[in-house]
Design a protein around this motif. Structure first.
Motif, PDB file in Angstrom:
ATOM      1  N   UNK A   1       0.861  -1.301   0.077  1.00 21.05           N
ATOM      2  CA  UNK A   1      -0.005   0.082  -0.019  1.00 21.05           C
ATOM      3  C   UNK A   1       0.827   1.090   0.161  1.00 21.05           C
ATOM      4  N   UNK A   2       0.489   2.308  -0.809  1.00 23.97           N
ATOM      5  CA  UNK A   2       1.277   3.595  -1.088  1.00 23.97           C
ATOM      6  C   UNK A   2       1.123   4.328   0.363  1.00 23.97           C
ATOM      7  N   UNK A   3       2.338   4.815   0.935  1.00 27.04           N
ATOM      8  CA  UNK A   3       2.217   5.743   1.836  1.00 27.04           C
ATOM      9  C   UNK A   3       2.216   7.405   1.714  1.00 27.04           C
ATOM     10  N   UNK A   4       0.889   7.698   2.008  1.00 28.59           N
ATOM     11  CA  UNK A   4       0.584   9.094   1.443  1.00 28.59           C
ATOM     12  C   UNK A   4       1.157  10.069   2.506  1.00 28.59           C
ATOM     13  N   UNK A   5       1.462   9.638   3.756  1.00 33.04           N
ATOM     14  CA  UNK A   5       2.031  10.440   4.892  1.00 33.04           C
ATOM     15  C   UNK A   5       3.202  11.536   4.345  1.00 33.04           C
TER      16      UNK A   5
ATOM     17  N   UNK B   1       3.930  12.395   1.475  1.00 35.48           N
ATOM     18  CA  UNK B   1       3.347  13.374   0.314  1.00 35.48           C
ATOM     19  C   UNK B   1       2.569  14.762   1.133  1.00 35.48           C
ATOM     20  N   UNK B   2       1.686  14.116   2.073  1.00 37.66           N
ATOM     21  CA  UNK B   2       1.171  15.061   2.911  1.00 37.66           C
ATOM     22  C   UNK B   2       1.860  15.929   3.422  1.00 37.66           C
ATOM     23  N   UNK B   3       3.137  15.355   4.038  1.00 42.21           N
ATOM     24  CA  UNK B   3       4.083  16.452   4.757  1.00 42.21           C
ATOM     25  C   UNK B   3       4.651  17.260   4.069  1.00 42.21           C
TER      26      UNK B   3
END
Length: 144
Positions: free
Chosen positions: A1-5, A7-9
């Motif tokens: 699963x892709x880690x969006x954290x 990108x968000x940070x």
């Protein structure tokens, strides 16, 4: 699963830097207005204003096109409409921003470059003529 954290940070960091850049640009214009207020005895105010491009008969969707300009007015006069001095473009990140006078365009990547470009704008003969005309408009209550 892709880690969006991550990108968000990264997005939060970019948004914070953009906010800092916009604040810095506003500080330059605040200082410009402060100094012009002193030297013109309150008869010159500079701001960035939005203007509409005259209706284009080929525009079938009815949405008016707009652009931004660096403008000046005499706030002490009843005839205090904004006069365009230069075109203004600004990136959503704040920098770069552009000042266009006649056919010359100055690209500003930081506070120093913006200050230099605004100084150059004030020295432009057409801008100076506009500012001089604004200063000579009688203040509200004065006679011609």
């Amino acid at each position: 699963m892709f880690d969006f954290k991550e990108s968000f940070n990264a997005g939060m960091s970019v948004a914070e830097k953009a906010e800092e850049n916009h604040h810095e640009i506003n500080q330059v214009f605040d200082e410009l207005n402060k100094q012009l207020d002193e030297i013109s005895e309150g008869k010159i105010e500079i701001d960035i204003r939005e203007f509409s491009i005259p209706d284009n008969p080929l525009n079938v969707f009815g949405k008016r096109e707009t652009y931004l300009s660096i403008c000046a007015r005499n706030p002490k006069s009843e005839m205090n409409s904004w006069k365009q001095l230069a075109r203004w473009e600004q990136d959503s990140f704040g920098y770069p921003c552009k000042i266009k006078i006649d056919q010359a365009t100055r690209f500003c990547g930081d506070q120093e470059a913006l200050s230099d470009a605004l100084s150059e704008m004030l020295s432009n003969v057409d801008v100076a003529k506009t500012l001089r005309a604004l200063i000579t408009i009688p203040s509200s209550g004065e006679e011609f």
